[in-house]
Design an enzyme around this catalytic site. Structure first.
Site, PDB file in Angstrom:
ATOM      1  N   CYS A  75       0.804  -1.215   0.000  1.00 15.76           N
ATOM      2  CA  CYS A  75       0.000   0.000   0.000  1.00 15.76           C
ATOM      3  C   CYS A  75       0.836   1.264   0.000  1.00 15.76           C
ATOM      4  O   CYS A  75       0.306   2.348   0.098  1.00 15.76           O
ATOM      5  CB  CYS A  75      -0.901  -0.007   1.233  1.00 15.76           C
TER       6      CYS A  75
HETATM    7  C1  LIG Z   1       0.956  -4.737   3.305  1.00 17.96           C
HETATM    8  S1  LIG Z   1       2.159  -5.983   3.296  1.00 17.96           S
HETATM    9  C2  LIG Z   1       1.189  -7.398   3.704  1.00 17.96           C
HETATM   10  C3  LIG Z   1       1.055  -7.659   5.179  1.00 17.96           C
HETATM   11  C4  LIG Z   1       0.390  -8.961   5.516  1.00 17.96           C
HETATM   12  N1  LIG Z   1      -0.929  -9.092   4.935  1.00 17.96           N
HETATM   13  C5  LIG Z   1       0.299  -9.148   7.026  1.00 17.96           C
HETATM   14  O1  LIG Z   1      -0.815  -9.091   7.568  1.00 17.96           O
HETATM   15  O2  LIG Z   1       1.344  -9.330   7.669  1.00 17.96           O
HETATM   16  C6  LIG Z   1       2.448  -6.244   1.594  1.00 17.96           C
HETATM   17  C7  LIG Z   1       3.472  -7.319   1.269  1.00 17.96           C
HETATM   18  O3  LIG Z   1       3.572  -7.467  -0.156  1.00 17.96           O
HETATM   19  C8  LIG Z   1       4.903  -7.882  -0.469  1.00 17.96           C
HETATM   20  N2  LIG Z   1       5.148  -7.637  -1.894  1.00 17.96           N
HETATM   21  C9  LIG Z   1       5.438  -6.462  -2.492  1.00 17.96           C
HETATM   22  N3  LIG Z   1       5.565  -6.623  -3.815  1.00 17.96           N
HETATM   23  C10 LIG Z   1       5.365  -7.949  -4.061  1.00 17.96           C
HETATM   24  C11 LIG Z   1       5.372  -8.738  -5.258  1.00 17.96           C
HETATM   25  N4  LIG Z   1       5.603  -8.187  -6.446  1.00 17.96           N
HETATM   26  N5  LIG Z   1       5.110 -10.060  -5.145  1.00 17.96           N
HETATM   27  C12 LIG Z   1       4.884 -10.622  -3.951  1.00 17.96           C
HETATM   28  N6  LIG Z   1       4.864  -9.927  -2.769  1.00 17.96           N
HETATM   29  C13 LIG Z   1       5.112  -8.611  -2.840  1.00 17.96           C
HETATM   30  C14 LIG Z   1       5.736  -7.008   0.477  1.00 17.96           C
HETATM   31  O4  LIG Z   1       7.016  -7.575   0.657  1.00 17.96           O
HETATM   32  C15 LIG Z   1       4.879  -7.000   1.749  1.00 17.96           C
HETATM   33  O5  LIG Z   1       5.296  -7.988   2.645  1.00 17.96           O
END
Ligand SMILES: C[S@@+](CC[C@H](N)C(=O)[O-])C[C@H]1O[C@@H](n2cnc3c(N)ncnc32)[C@H](O)[C@@H]1O
Length: 300
Positions: A75
């Site tokens: 986000c």
């Molecule tokens: C907002 S966090 C999610 C938090 C999680 N839902 C929790 O409750 O702990 C978004 C996650 O997306 C991952 N992310 C970012 N770009 C990504 C990609 N292209 N593919 C997979 N994961 C990705 C980031 O590393 C991050 O851990």
């Protein structure tokens, strides 16, 4: 319900759903540090893949035949704490929607910061969900009214096939608490401090809070009181040398992670994972509402 978690981070969303009896079969995440931390806390596999490659992601997710896909695409691009422009990363919201529309589980839950709701990225994802036949319940939840001692506003889009839009609105409304939860409500008198410093985004905002109110949003960085902190008229008490600064561990507890959750990684990485996470109790609140909506649907 057979569940997969996309963009799983350190596992806040997964843990909340697991607590409500959802059978998490797999998680998908690309950040090395988050993958290691997740692995240490769950027995199902976490796959390190780039979810922006939708066809590869679909190939990896399909064998799990999920009934529900949950996830919080990153986000940063529309978060209050980040730059207020929508850049490349916001399109991962589209990736989430495209993956859902190809796999077509019965339900999905997408979580994001509250301002994502009015973003171009979300309106494009919304079209994808609608074209795939999902009814949507779209709601901004304040975590402090959902079992979490923190005023953290998050947008939830809950989709279910063959339902009208707004199908679970009443279920959510009935379960939201009228009273926000304070740190004292959650921790009792076990914290050992009454006031604490939380570094503000800028000095127009206060930085000192009391445990008799919900904590402010736990962000991805944690700073000590800077020498030049000028104070703020709304600070809960004056700043002095003995003022408590939240530790990494305390921030995780305020995110309602259990005390035995295993944190792996550098301090900076762990602070970031904690700030990124969906509070476990908020996730659990959403999961319980999903369960009730699915039960209602199966009675119809
Ligand atoms: C907002 S966090 C999610 C938090 C999680 N839902 C929790 O409750 O702990 C978004 C996650 O997306 C991952 N992310 C970012 N770009 C990504 C990609 N292209 N593919 C997979 N994961 C990705 C980031 O590393 C991050 O851990």
């Amino acid at each position: 319900m057979r569940t997969v978690d996309l963009f799983s981070g350190c596992g806040g969303l997964s843990l909340g759903f697991q607590k409500q009896g959802f059978d998490i079969l797999a998680a998908f995440e690309w950040w090395d540090a988050a993958v290691k931390c997740y692995e240490a806390n769950f027995s199902h596999p976490v796959f390190q893949i780039d979810l922006s490659d939708v066809s590869k992601a679909v190939e990896a997710i399909k064998p799990f035949a999920p009934d529900i896909i949950i996830g919080g695409p990153p986000c940063q691009d529309f978060s209050h704490a980040g730059k207020r422009i929508e850049a490349g990363r916001a399109s991962l919201t589209d990736s989430f929607a495209e993956i859902v529309s190809v796999i077509r589980p019965k339900c999905f839950v997408m979580e994001n910061v509250d301002r994502a709701r009015n973003s171009n990225a979300y309106s494009s994802a919304r079209n994808i969900f609608k074209n795939a036949g999902y009814g949507l319940t779209e709601i901004v939840l304040d975590a402090s009214r959902c079992g979490t001692p923190q005023k953290r506003k998050r947008f939830i889009c809950f989709g279910m096939q063959n339902q009208p839009d707004g199908f679970a609105q009443t279920l959510f409304d009935k379960r939201i608490s009228q009273k926000p939860m304070t740190l004292r409500d959650y921790f009792g008198n076990t914290l050992g401090f009454e006031f604490y410093y939380r570094h503000p985004r800028n000095y127009n905002r206060r930085a000192v809070f009391s445990i008799d109110e919900p904590a402010p949003t736990m962000r991805g960085v944690n700073r000590p009181v800077p020498k030049g902190y000028p104070g703020h008229p709304n600070d809960a008490c004056p700043v002095n040398e003995s003022l408590h600064v939240l530790s990494t561990q305390e921030r995780a507890w305020i995110q309602t992670f259990p005390k035995d959750y295993i944190w792996i990684g550098s301090k900076t990485d762990v602070e970031q994972m904690i700030g990124n996470a969906v509070p476990v109790n908020l996730a659990s609140f959403v999961a319980e509402t999903v369960k009730l909506a699915v039960e209602e649907d199966s009675r119809d």
